[in-house]
Scaffold this motif. Sequence first.
Motif, PDB file in Angstrom:
ATOM      1  N   MET A  83      31.872  12.756  23.229  1.00  0.00           N
ATOM      2  CA  MET A  83      30.291  11.932  22.678  1.00  0.00           C
ATOM      3  C   MET A  83      30.682  11.542  21.525  1.00  0.00           C
ATOM      4  O   MET A  83      31.611  12.310  20.264  1.00  0.00           O
ATOM      5  CB  MET A  83      29.529  13.445  22.896  1.00  0.00           C
ATOM      6  CG  MET A  83      29.503  13.546  24.330  1.00  0.00           C
ATOM      7  SD  MET A  83      28.348  15.064  24.603  1.00  0.00           S
ATOM      8  CE  MET A  83      26.930  14.421  24.666  1.00  0.00           C
ATOM      9  N   ASP A  84      30.031  10.834  21.673  1.00  0.00           N
ATOM     10  CA  ASP A  84      29.508  10.385  19.236  1.00  0.00           C
ATOM     11  C   ASP A  84      28.289  11.289  19.035  1.00  0.00           C
ATOM     12  O   ASP A  84      27.866  11.071  19.547  1.00  0.00           O
ATOM     13  CB  ASP A  84      29.527   8.292  19.277  1.00  0.00           C
ATOM     14  CG  ASP A  84      28.009   8.073  20.748  1.00  0.00           C
ATOM     15  OD1 ASP A  84      27.409   8.358  20.245  1.00  0.00           O
ATOM     16  OD2 ASP A  84      28.373   7.490  21.555  1.00  0.00           O
ATOM     17  N   PRO A  85      28.685  10.367  17.904  1.00  0.00           N
ATOM     18  CA  PRO A  85      27.172  11.411  16.808  1.00  0.00           C
ATOM     19  C   PRO A  85      26.165  11.149  17.944  1.00  0.00           C
ATOM     20  O   PRO A  85      25.068  12.316  17.627  1.00  0.00           O
ATOM     21  CB  PRO A  85      27.376  10.702  16.002  1.00  0.00           C
ATOM     22  CG  PRO A  85      28.585  10.658  15.628  1.00  0.00           C
ATOM     23  CD  PRO A  85      29.538   9.767  17.280  1.00  0.00           C
ATOM     24  N   LEU A  86      25.572   9.695  17.770  1.00  0.00           N
ATOM     25  CA  LEU A  86      24.448   9.740  18.498  1.00  0.00           C
ATOM     26  C   LEU A  86      23.702  10.348  19.508  1.00  0.00           C
ATOM     27  O   LEU A  86      22.945  11.056  19.805  1.00  0.00           O
ATOM     28  CB  LEU A  86      24.405   8.045  18.418  1.00  0.00           C
ATOM     29  CG  LEU A  86      22.829   8.060  19.140  1.00  0.00           C
ATOM     30  CD1 LEU A  86      21.765   7.894  18.592  1.00  0.00           C
ATOM     31  CD2 LEU A  86      22.630   6.409  19.365  1.00  0.00           C
ATOM     32  N   GLU A  87      24.761   9.864  20.893  1.00  0.00           N
ATOM     33  CA  GLU A  87      24.758  11.071  22.394  1.00  0.00           C
ATOM     34  C   GLU A  87      24.312  12.492  21.919  1.00  0.00           C
ATOM     35  O   GLU A  87      23.984  12.809  22.730  1.00  0.00           O
ATOM     36  CB  GLU A  87      25.840  10.931  22.931  1.00  0.00           C
ATOM     37  CG  GLU A  87      25.798  10.700  24.206  1.00  0.00           C
ATOM     38  CD  GLU A  87      26.901  10.692  24.954  1.00  0.00           C
ATOM     39  OE1 GLU A  87      27.168  11.235  26.330  1.00  0.00           O
ATOM     40  OE2 GLU A  87      27.561   9.611  24.406  1.00  0.00           O
ATOM     41  N   ASP A  88      25.466  12.934  20.842  1.00  0.00           N
ATOM     42  CA  ASP A  88      25.690  14.392  20.596  1.00  0.00           C
ATOM     43  C   ASP A  88      23.971  14.857  20.623  1.00  0.00           C
ATOM     44  O   ASP A  88      23.522  15.960  20.427  1.00  0.00           O
ATOM     45  CB  ASP A  88      26.900  14.805  19.273  1.00  0.00           C
ATOM     46  CG  ASP A  88      27.334  14.589  20.379  1.00  0.00           C
ATOM     47  OD1 ASP A  88      28.128  14.713  21.548  1.00  0.00           O
ATOM     48  OD2 ASP A  88      29.127  15.087  19.190  1.00  0.00           O
ATOM     49  N   VAL A  89      23.851  14.304  19.675  1.00  0.00           N
ATOM     50  CA  VAL A  89      22.027  14.136  18.497  1.00  0.00           C
ATOM     51  C   VAL A  89      21.127  14.809  19.476  1.00  0.00           C
ATOM     52  O   VAL A  89      20.179  15.169  20.043  1.00  0.00           O
ATOM     53  CB  VAL A  89      21.756  13.567  17.535  1.00  0.00           C
ATOM     54  CG1 VAL A  89      20.857  14.024  16.650  1.00  0.00           C
ATOM     55  CG2 VAL A  89      22.643  13.825  16.666  1.00  0.00           C
ATOM     56  N   LEU A  90      20.817  13.502  20.087  1.00  0.00           N
ATOM     57  CA  LEU A  90      20.221  12.960  21.384  1.00  0.00           C
ATOM     58  C   LEU A  90      20.500  13.912  22.709  1.00  0.00           C
ATOM     59  O   LEU A  90      19.105  14.474  22.770  1.00  0.00           O
ATOM     60  CB  LEU A  90      19.648  12.016  21.755  1.00  0.00           C
ATOM     61  CG  LEU A  90      19.414  10.610  21.028  1.00  0.00           C
ATOM     62  CD1 LEU A  90      20.083   9.314  21.651  1.00  0.00           C
ATOM     63  CD2 LEU A  90      18.188  10.289  20.691  1.00  0.00           C
ATOM     64  N   THR A  91      21.296  14.748  22.577  1.00  0.00           N
ATOM     65  CA  THR A  91      21.369  15.485  23.590  1.00  0.00           C
ATOM     66  C   THR A  91      21.015  16.739  23.496  1.00  0.00           C
ATOM     67  O   THR A  91      20.346  18.069  23.984  1.00  0.00           O
ATOM     68  CB  THR A  91      22.819  15.443  24.441  1.00  0.00           C
ATOM     69  OG1 THR A  91      23.319  14.328  24.943  1.00  0.00           O
ATOM     70  CG2 THR A  91      23.364  17.056  25.298  1.00  0.00           C
TER      71      THR A  91
ATOM     72  N   LEU B  74      22.527   8.770  10.185  1.00  0.00           N
ATOM     73  CA  LEU B  74      22.700   8.416  11.193  1.00  0.00           C
ATOM     74  C   LEU B  74      22.574   6.862  10.144  1.00  0.00           C
ATOM     75  O   LEU B  74      23.277   5.622  10.533  1.00  0.00           O
ATOM     76  CB  LEU B  74      20.822   7.628  11.365  1.00  0.00           C
ATOM     77  CG  LEU B  74      20.981   8.403  12.462  1.00  0.00           C
ATOM     78  CD1 LEU B  74      18.646   8.211  12.797  1.00  0.00           C
ATOM     79  CD2 LEU B  74      20.690   7.123  13.713  1.00  0.00           C
ATOM     80  N   ALA B  75      22.957   6.582   9.086  1.00  0.00           N
ATOM     81  CA  ALA B  75      23.515   5.557   8.642  1.00  0.00           C
ATOM     82  C   ALA B  75      24.927   5.512   8.418  1.00  0.00           C
ATOM     83  O   ALA B  75      25.309   4.737   7.540  1.00  0.00           O
ATOM     84  CB  ALA B  75      22.912   5.836   6.688  1.00  0.00           C
ATOM     85  N   GLY B  76      25.242   6.970   8.536  1.00  0.00           N
ATOM     86  CA  GLY B  76      26.767   6.622   8.686  1.00  0.00           C
ATOM     87  C   GLY B  76      27.556   5.709   9.713  1.00  0.00           C
ATOM     88  O   GLY B  76      28.959   5.710   9.543  1.00  0.00           O
ATOM     89  N   LEU B  77      26.502   5.757  10.909  1.00  0.00           N
ATOM     90  CA  LEU B  77      27.267   5.184  11.966  1.00  0.00           C
ATOM     91  C   LEU B  77      27.106   3.892  11.804  1.00  0.00           C
ATOM     92  O   LEU B  77      27.731   2.859  12.717  1.00  0.00           O
ATOM     93  CB  LEU B  77      25.960   5.484  13.189  1.00  0.00           C
ATOM     94  CG  LEU B  77      25.971   7.314  13.536  1.00  0.00           C
ATOM     95  CD1 LEU B  77      25.224   6.670  14.446  1.00  0.00           C
ATOM     96  CD2 LEU B  77      27.699   7.141  13.854  1.00  0.00           C
ATOM     97  N   ALA B  78      26.563   3.184  10.477  1.00  0.00           N
ATOM     98  CA  ALA B  78      26.433   1.823  10.104  1.00  0.00           C
ATOM     99  C   ALA B  78      27.216   1.158   9.348  1.00  0.00           C
ATOM    100  O   ALA B  78      28.205   0.580   9.624  1.00  0.00           O
ATOM    101  CB  ALA B  78      24.919   1.487   9.508  1.00  0.00           C
ATOM    102  N   ASP B  79      28.351   2.815   8.638  1.00  0.00           N
ATOM    103  CA  ASP B  79      29.870   2.113   7.866  1.00  0.00           C
ATOM    104  C   ASP B  79      30.788   2.108   9.170  1.00  0.00           C
ATOM    105  O   ASP B  79      30.777   3.844   9.349  1.00  0.00           O
ATOM    106  CB  ASP B  79      29.414   2.984   6.835  1.00  0.00           C
ATOM    107  CG  ASP B  79      30.398   2.900   6.068  1.00  0.00           C
ATOM    108  OD1 ASP B  79      31.814   2.852   6.153  1.00  0.00           O
ATOM    109  OD2 ASP B  79      30.337   3.035   4.916  1.00  0.00           O
ATOM    110  N   PRO B  80      31.568   1.804   9.548  1.00  0.00           N
ATOM    111  CA  PRO B  80      32.784   1.931  10.172  1.00  0.00           C
ATOM    112  C   PRO B  80      34.158   2.922   9.689  1.00  0.00           C
ATOM    113  O   PRO B  80      33.813   3.703  10.393  1.00  0.00           O
ATOM    114  CB  PRO B  80      33.228   0.631  10.533  1.00  0.00           C
ATOM    115  CG  PRO B  80      33.356  -0.442   9.460  1.00  0.00           C
ATOM    116  CD  PRO B  80      31.329  -0.064   8.789  1.00  0.00           C
ATOM    117  N   VAL B  81      33.909   3.207   8.673  1.00  0.00           N
ATOM    118  CA  VAL B  81      34.973   4.495   7.798  1.00  0.00           C
ATOM    119  C   VAL B  81      33.891   5.572   8.503  1.00  0.00           C
ATOM    120  O   VAL B  81      34.985   6.521   9.094  1.00  0.00           O
ATOM    121  CB  VAL B  81      35.072   3.868   6.428  1.00  0.00           C
ATOM    122  CG1 VAL B  81      35.481   5.209   5.944  1.00  0.00           C
ATOM    123  CG2 VAL B  81      36.181   2.830   6.141  1.00  0.00           C
TER     124      VAL B  81
END
Length: 308
Positions: A1-9, A193-200
Amino acid sequence: MDPLEDVLTLLETRSYLSVGVVAGGRWALRFDAPNVVKFNAVRRGACLLQVDGVDEPIELAEGDCYLLTRRRAFTLRSDLDAVPVDAGPVFANAEGGLARVGEGDDVFFIGGGFSFGTRAQELLLDRLPPVVHVPAATRHAETVRWALTSIDRELAHRPMASTLVAEHLAVVMLIHVLRLHLTREPHAVSGWLAGLADPVIAAALTSLHRDPAHSWTVAELANAAAVSRSTLAARFKATVGQGPLEYLTRWRIELAARQLREGRETLASIAHSVGYGSESALSVAFKRVIGMPPGDYRRHPIPDSRHN
C-alpha cells in the motif's frame, strides 16, 4: 500500500450523501459548522462559496467541487448581496431527494460528507488547507467529473444498492480530489502529504509504508530514493517536519494504536507486528508519541472530537 491509501484506510474513511439542492434567482444558504469533512459539487450553473475565516469568497463554476476540512460555518449564494437563510429548514422540507431555494432551477449541486476515525485531525486534516477547491478546468480533473457523474446517475435512477455504490464513489472522488490538490498546490499541504509531492521523499515514504516492521536505516531509504543519505535526511526533515526514522516511529505507533483500539491482539503480538522486539520497547515509544501507556490507551482510546 502507498502512504495515502494507508492513512485513509487507517482512518476508516466513510462517506455519506445528502439531498441535492436546486436553486435559482437570488438566493443564499447558510450552513452551520459541519461535524464531518463537507463536500459539494456544482453540477449545473455557478455560485459563490464563503467560509468563515477565509478572506475571499470562492467562485464555483459548473463541474467544480470543494472540501471543507475544518469545522467552520459556510454560505453558498448566488451573489454577495443575497440575504442568507438557514439551510436546516430548507433541507428539512426537501422532496424527492431535492431541496429548493430561490426561484428557478439554474443551479444544481450535490453534497455530502466524509467521516474518519480517531486521529484524523492530526494525521490528515491538519495537513490540508481549510478549503480544498478543485475547478473543473483543472488538468486531469476528468477523474473527479467521472466520479461525480456516476454518483448523479446512481442517485437519479436508483438501481439496486444505489446508495451504497454512490457512497463508495464519493470516497473515490475524495482520493482523486486529494491527488489533484497535491499536483496543483503541493505547497498548500504540510507534513507527509507534502512529502508525496516530492519524488525523492515519496520513494522513502512508500518504502516505509510497504514494510513498517523492517529495521530501516537512512542509508537504505536513501538507496530506495536514489540520493545520498545527507540529501534524503535534509529534504525529508525540511518537507515532512521530522526525520525519516522519527516518521517511521510515529507511523508504527499509529498502526499499534489501531490494533489496540480493535482489542484483539496481545501487546507482545502488536509489538512484533510493528517492528518492536519487546513489549517494553513498544510501551516506551507509545507513551512518548501518544502520551500514555498502551494498556491505558486500550482501555480509553483518545478520541478526535473534531472529526470522528
